[in-house]
Design an enzyme around this catalytic site. Sequence first.
Site, PDB file in Angstrom:
ATOM      1  N   TYR A  60       0.819  -1.215   0.000  1.00  0.00           N
ATOM      2  CA  TYR A  60       0.000   0.000   0.000  1.00  0.00           C
ATOM      3  C   TYR A  60       0.859   1.274   0.000  1.00  0.00           C
ATOM      4  O   TYR A  60       1.881   1.355   0.691  1.00  0.00           O
ATOM      5  CB  TYR A  60      -0.945   0.027   1.216  1.00  0.00           C
ATOM      6  CG  TYR A  60      -1.585   1.383   1.368  1.00  0.00           C
ATOM      7  CD1 TYR A  60      -2.625   1.769   0.523  1.00  0.00           C
ATOM      8  CD2 TYR A  60      -1.108   2.308   2.287  1.00  0.00           C
ATOM      9  CE1 TYR A  60      -3.171   3.034   0.608  1.00  0.00           C
ATOM     10  CE2 TYR A  60      -1.662   3.577   2.379  1.00  0.00           C
ATOM     11  CZ  TYR A  60      -2.692   3.932   1.534  1.00  0.00           C
ATOM     12  OH  TYR A  60      -3.220   5.188   1.607  1.00  0.00           O
ATOM     13  N   CYS A  93      -7.924  14.876   5.163  1.00  0.00           N
ATOM     14  CA  CYS A  93      -8.603  16.035   5.739  1.00  0.00           C
ATOM     15  C   CYS A  93      -8.581  17.259   4.837  1.00  0.00           C
ATOM     16  O   CYS A  93      -8.787  18.379   5.303  1.00  0.00           O
ATOM     17  CB  CYS A  93      -8.028  16.364   7.115  1.00  0.00           C
ATOM     18  SG  CYS A  93      -8.450  15.123   8.347  1.00  0.00           S
TER      19      CYS A  93
HETATM   20  P1  GTP Z   1      -4.007  12.600   2.307  1.00  0.00           P
HETATM   21  O1  GTP Z   1      -3.732  12.330   0.877  1.00  0.00           O
HETATM   22  O2  GTP Z   1      -4.502  11.375   3.042  1.00  0.00           O
HETATM   23  O3  GTP Z   1      -2.883  13.241   3.051  1.00  0.00           O
HETATM   24  O4  GTP Z   1      -5.319  13.532   2.385  1.00  0.00           O
HETATM   25  P2  GTP Z   1      -5.683  15.040   1.986  1.00  0.00           P
HETATM   26  O5  GTP Z   1      -5.439  15.914   3.163  1.00  0.00           O
HETATM   27  O6  GTP Z   1      -5.042  15.431   0.707  1.00  0.00           O
HETATM   28  O7  GTP Z   1      -7.260  14.939   1.854  1.00  0.00           O
HETATM   29  P3  GTP Z   1      -8.219  15.180   0.582  1.00  0.00           P
HETATM   30  O8  GTP Z   1      -8.098  16.545  -0.003  1.00  0.00           O
HETATM   31  O9  GTP Z   1      -8.033  14.044  -0.349  1.00  0.00           O
HETATM   32  O10 GTP Z   1      -9.670  15.080   1.263  1.00  0.00           O
HETATM   33  C1  GTP Z   1     -10.118  13.967   1.956  1.00  0.00           C
HETATM   34  C2  GTP Z   1     -11.628  13.956   2.065  1.00  0.00           C
HETATM   35  O11 GTP Z   1     -12.095  15.167   2.638  1.00  0.00           O
HETATM   36  C3  GTP Z   1     -12.302  13.813   0.706  1.00  0.00           C
HETATM   37  O12 GTP Z   1     -13.319  12.856   0.793  1.00  0.00           O
HETATM   38  C4  GTP Z   1     -12.853  15.188   0.441  1.00  0.00           C
HETATM   39  O13 GTP Z   1     -14.006  15.149  -0.356  1.00  0.00           O
HETATM   40  C5  GTP Z   1     -13.121  15.743   1.839  1.00  0.00           C
HETATM   41  N1  GTP Z   1     -12.990  17.227   1.858  1.00  0.00           N
HETATM   42  C6  GTP Z   1     -11.951  17.955   1.359  1.00  0.00           C
HETATM   43  N2  GTP Z   1     -12.171  19.288   1.500  1.00  0.00           N
HETATM   44  C7  GTP Z   1     -13.354  19.415   2.130  1.00  0.00           C
HETATM   45  C8  GTP Z   1     -14.139  20.547   2.558  1.00  0.00           C
HETATM   46  O14 GTP Z   1     -13.766  21.710   2.386  1.00  0.00           O
HETATM   47  N3  GTP Z   1     -15.323  20.276   3.183  1.00  0.00           N
HETATM   48  C9  GTP Z   1     -15.757  18.984   3.380  1.00  0.00           C
HETATM   49  N4  GTP Z   1     -16.935  18.815   3.999  1.00  0.00           N
HETATM   50  N5  GTP Z   1     -15.062  17.895   2.976  1.00  0.00           N
HETATM   51  C10 GTP Z   1     -13.881  18.104   2.360  1.00  0.00           C
HETATM   52  C1  SPV Z   2      -1.693   9.969   3.961  1.00  0.00           C
HETATM   53  O1  SPV Z   2      -2.145   8.962   4.545  1.00  0.00           O
HETATM   54  O2  SPV Z   2      -1.451  11.044   4.563  1.00  0.00           O
HETATM   55  C2  SPV Z   2      -1.457   9.936   2.502  1.00  0.00           C
HETATM   56  C3  SPV Z   2      -1.597   8.658   1.825  1.00  0.00           C
HETATM   57  O3  SPV Z   2      -1.108  10.943   1.918  1.00  0.00           O
HETATM   58  S1  SPV Z   2      -0.203   7.647   2.086  1.00  0.00           S
HETATM   59  O4  SPV Z   2       0.770   7.922   1.033  1.00  0.00           O
HETATM   60  O5  SPV Z   2      -0.633   6.269   1.996  1.00  0.00           O
HETATM   61  O6  SPV Z   2       0.390   7.918   3.370  1.00  0.00           O
END
Ligand code: GTP
Ligand code: SPV
Length: 592
Positions: A207, A260
């Site tokens: 993963y 998030c």
């Molecule tokens: P990693 O890749 O795990 O580090 O995550 P990330 O911080 O890049 O998160 P990402 O932007 O992929 O968002 C994760 C989830 O949060 C998704 O399902 C989005 O749809 C939701 N999300 C993102 N922005 C918002 C927002 O402004 N409001 C709400 N309600 N949900 C959001």
């Molecule tokens: C996270 O979990 O914060 C990610 C996905 O960006 S991973 O690369 O699997 O850690």
Amino acid sequence: MNDPQLDPVPPLVNPHALRWITEQVRLTTPDRVVWCDGSVAERDRFQEQAVSEGILIRLDQEKLPGCYLHRSQPNDVARVEGLTYICTRSEEDAGPTNNWAEPRAMYQRLAGLCTGGMRGRTLYVVPYLMGPAGSTMARVGIELTDSLYVVLNMRIMTRMGNVAWEHLGDRDDFNRGLHCLLDINPERRLICHFPQDNTIISVGSGYGGNALLGKKCLALRIGSYLGRREGWLAEHMLILGVESPDGEKTYVAAAFPSACGKTNFAMLIPPARYKGWKIWTVGEDIAWMRPGADGRLYAINPEAGYFGVAPGTNAGTNPNAMRTIARDTLFTNVAHTPENTVWWEGHDDPPPANCTDWQGRPWTPQSGEKAAHPNSRFTAPMTNNPSLAPEAFDPEGVPISALIFGGRRASTIPLVYEAFNWVHGVYVGATMGSETTAAAAGAVGQVRRDPMAMLPFCGYNMGWYFRHWLNLRKRMKQPPRIFQVNWFRKDATGRFLWPGFGENMRVLKWIVDRCHGRVGAWETPLGWVPRTQDFDLDGLEGFSGADFETVQSINIEEWRREVLSQDELFMRIYSYLPKEMIFQRELLVARL
Ligand code: GTP
Ligand code: SPV
Ligand code: MN
């Protein structure tokens, strides 16, 4: 060297690298060794091979050119924090928030697991560069892996091939990464970091975060360790540029925990009324930052691709992501439709009447289960992103005006506030809490302290990490301002109070205006907050000034509980906690 399996060795491979690779080949005894060059021809060959080996499913090449689907083992779909180790001579170096193991014992245990671990398999040598070519901040890693899926992902996520050998030259300061799938069994799964040796050994998982060693393992855990030693920061942060209608560019970096909202925020498209405003993506997961000669904080994105959360991604929430993943993308653990395309919960298309779920089982909307895994992901090259900032290729990086911390909190934390100063801002980041998500194995939705969104990624003692943040202030004439945001506050019925996504531009606009000293604020116990007249609500349908007051409200009772819950982390790391953090806590309690 005289190991026939390794020949022919590409001319750019230096003797240090060759010696280490030879040792690992002798340990793991693969049938074949393949030196990856990162070329398009090689990618095409690998994709072909992966399809014939059943590792990838080729999707409809007319609808989704260059796109493939991969299904993980159901027991291997997220990071495993419980099996992730920092192996340093002294336990204190890893600190109270990391799993620690004595390096000699762990090397021995891993050697036991890896001995003959690639028998009958192919070992791929993946040389890669983290950071723009020619950047003094860039780092070289070499990942030896027996997973073709990992190779294809690394080719998207990093700069792979000769660029890495060239950057390395004749030095030996490359990260040594060994990755063995073994039998993909949680019983034989370990993600181990040896920061003092710049080495990573990961076994038993295919993963993303466990297996793409350039990402969380090198760019964050080893990176944060090197950063403390060398005076820079490796952070779980997106980097974006805000361009105003008259061409002013302001860069911010934001730390939100896994799943998030970093990817979404980094690719934001401003609402219609922000005519002439443009958001440019520099990075969406990781930032390496160091004080520049001019006393500002400069950031680069060490990555070259996005490993993003699929569920919830659609043309409404993140149109730039939808364009980015329309081609050249690897999908992992999403649903497979009868049309040979992909689907996930929160996709633009309605749920298919029937499809194959992420585990390869027949699925219908009546199945009562999710078709895509909640942590299903896409891997796409950043060059596909319509909002990619040209600065993503700049070896110097971009000057950061604001640092933003944001958790996923149903209550307590307002939509936005600004810290009083650097030390207070470090306290705000250090005490951040967030609900756990599917990005890591374990319970989902429980608030835990996740300092700077780095709890799973800080490669050394968390107390020393806070100290490092505080010390950096002395090396910056113009430190970024620090903010906290929360897109996820809910009402009593469980609905999000704030529309989020593109509308987050309104919050960003206030932050940018604060950085340029051209908008007002109101002092509260938490920090500076926008008054209703300071915050743009125009054209935001169904969201009134009263709604704004609700999403910004500070409930003193909730905050008393919040401070007590922050103490949990502080008690754990108490003997290493900078006294400034205690003072900030006292000041906050007094203000409340
Ligand atoms: P990693 O890749 O795990 O580090 O995550 P990330 O911080 O890049 O998160 P990402 O932007 O992929 O968002 C994760 C989830 O949060 C998704 O399902 C989005 O749809 C939701 N999300 C993102 N922005 C918002 C927002 O402004 N409001 C709400 N309600 N949900 C959001
Ligand atoms: C996270 O979990 O914060 C990610 C996905 O960006 S991973 O690369 O699997 O850690
Ligand atoms: Mn992440």
